[in-house]
Design an enzyme around this catalytic site. Sequence first.
Site, short mmCIF file in Angstrom:
data_model
loop_
_atom_site.label_atom_id
_atom_site.label_comp_id
_atom_site.label_asym_id
_atom_site.label_seq_id
_atom_site.Cartn_x
_atom_site.Cartn_y
_atom_site.Cartn_z
N ARG A 77 23.30 -7.12 23.16
CA ARG A 77 23.32 -8.22 22.18
C ARG A 77 22.78 -7.83 20.80
O ARG A 77 21.84 -7.05 20.70
CB ARG A 77 22.50 -9.40 22.73
N HIS A 126 28.38 -7.02 23.41
CA HIS A 126 29.30 -5.96 23.81
C HIS A 126 30.45 -5.73 22.82
O HIS A 126 31.61 -5.59 23.22
CB HIS A 126 29.87 -6.25 25.20
N HIS A 141 30.05 0.10 31.84
CA HIS A 141 29.76 -1.17 32.49
C HIS A 141 30.37 -1.31 33.89
O HIS A 141 30.91 -2.38 34.22
CB HIS A 141 30.24 -2.31 31.58
N SER A 142 30.29 -0.28 34.71
CA SER A 142 30.77 -0.45 36.10
C SER A 142 29.83 -1.37 36.86
O SER A 142 28.61 -1.34 36.66
CB SER A 142 30.87 0.89 36.82
N TYR A 143 30.42 -2.20 37.71
CA TYR A 143 29.67 -3.06 38.62
C TYR A 143 29.64 -2.34 39.97
O TYR A 143 30.68 -2.25 40.63
CB TYR A 143 30.37 -4.41 38.78
N ASP A 182 18.18 -8.79 34.10
CA ASP A 182 19.16 -8.56 33.03
C ASP A 182 18.35 -8.10 31.82
O ASP A 182 18.30 -8.76 30.79
CB ASP A 182 19.94 -9.86 32.74
N GLU A 202 23.24 0.42 32.80
CA GLU A 202 23.85 0.77 31.52
C GLU A 202 22.86 1.53 30.64
O GLU A 202 22.01 0.92 29.98
CB GLU A 202 24.26 -0.52 30.80
C1 BGC Z 1 24.56 -8.10 30.08
C2 BGC Z 1 24.66 -9.45 30.73
C3 BGC Z 1 26.07 -9.93 30.60
C4 BGC Z 1 26.99 -8.94 31.23
C5 BGC Z 1 28.41 -9.33 30.94
C6 BGC Z 1 25.48 -7.17 30.80
O1 BGC Z 1 25.45 -5.92 30.19
O2 BGC Z 1 23.25 -7.61 30.10
O3 BGC Z 1 23.78 -10.36 30.13
O4 BGC Z 1 26.24 -11.19 31.18
O5 BGC Z 1 26.79 -7.67 30.68
O6 BGC Z 1 29.17 -9.27 32.01
#
Ligand code: BGC
Length: 376
Positions: free
Chosen positions: A106, A131, A205-207, A275, A340
Site C-alpha cells: 500500500r 499493488h 504473490h503466490s498463494y 497481514d 512477499e
Molecule cells: C495484502 C493484503 C491484500 C492482498 C490482496 C496482500 O499482499 O497484504 O492486504 O488483501 O494482498 O489479495
Amino acid sequence: MKKQILMALTVASATILAGCATSKTGQITATPFGADSSGAPVKLFTLRNASGATATICNYGGLVTSLKMPDKRGQFGDVVLGYDNVADYIKSSPYFGALVGRYGNRIALGQFTLDGKQYTLATNNVPNSLHGGVKGFDKVMWSAKCYQSADGPSLELTYLSHDGEEGYPGNLSVTAVYTLTDDNSLKLVYTATTDKATVLNLTHHSYFNLAGKGDILNHSVMIPADKFTPVDSTLIPTGELKPVAGTPFDFRTPTTIGARIGQDDDQLKFGKGYDHNWVINKPTGEMGLMARVTEPTSGRVLEVYSAEPGLQFYSGNFLDGTLTGKGGWVYQFRNAFCMEPQHFPDSPNQPSFPSVVLRPGETYHNTIIYKFSVQP
Ligand code: BGC
C-alpha cells in the site's frame, strides 16, 4: 505486401514457439491459455526440472498458475491457488500467483512526493493504493522468451511501463526471469531501469498451501525478524519498528499460523489475521532466509530467500468462499498464505524506511527464491 507481413508474423510466432516448445531437453512447453480482454492470445508455459517438478506460468500478469512439488512420499501435488483458465483470472483474482508492481503493497491515500513533485495514484483499496493500482503488472501482457539457463528451464518476461502509467513517473523497463531449478526452487529475478526518478517495489504473490487442500492454520512458520511494522486500521504502517517479543508476531521459533491468530490483539484485528510486514534480521541487499514454512501431513517445507528488507506475511484473511479455483476447490477463509519479500509498505511516505527510489542510470535488482523440500 500483405503476404510478406503474414509470412513474417508466421515466422515470428514459430520462432517464439520453437524457443519454448522444443527446447533441447524438452523441459519447457508452451500451450494456448485463452485470450486477454483485448483478444490477444495468452500462453501457458510449463517449466519442468530434472526431478519432475513443474511450474506453469502465463504471459498475462506473469501469473504462476500451478506449482507441483513432491511430498514426503514422493507424490507431486499443486501447492498454489489459482484458476484453470485466464478468463477467471481476468474476472476476479486477489493477485493469485502474480507479478506485483509498480508498488507491491500500500501507498497511503494514493499519494507521494518525489523530488518536490506530488504524484497521485488510484485508490483501489480505499483509502489507499494497493499493488500498483487499477491495472498493475498482474493485469498486463508480458513478452515471453524461454531458454535453458545453467540452473534450469527459464522463462523471461519483459514489460515496458510507460511514463505516467497508473500515475507513476518514468518509462520503466522491467524484466522478470522465472527459473525452476533442479533443487526444486522457483527463482524469480527482477531487474528494471527508468528514464525518470520513480518509486519501485516489485514482489510476487503466490498463494501457497503446502498440503494442497484445507486451511493453513496447521502450517508452522519461522520468520527471522526481531521487529515488524505495526499498521493503522487501513493497513498503513505507523512508522514504528516494533519488537515482536511478547506478541503474536514473534515467529523467531517455529509456531503454527493458527496458534495465536485468534488472540485479542488490535494488530491482528486490523488485518483480520496476519497481514503485516516483518523487518528481517539482516542487512538490506544481503541475500538470506526470510521464512521457513512446514506442513506436517505432506512433510513439505517452503523456504523463502531474498535480499529485500521486509517480508509481508498474509494469511489469506480476505478469502471468503466466493471464489472457486482449480478442480472446483472453493477458496475459503485462510485456505492459503502469501510470503512477499519486499520493501516496507508506504515507504515513499516514510522517510525513515529504506528508500524505494530508482533513478535514471541505476538498475533495480530483486531476487526471490521459493525453495521446496520435504521432512519426515
Ligand atoms: C495484502 C493484503 C491484500 C492482498 C490482496 C496482500 O499482499 O497484504 O492486504 O488483501 O494482498 O489479495
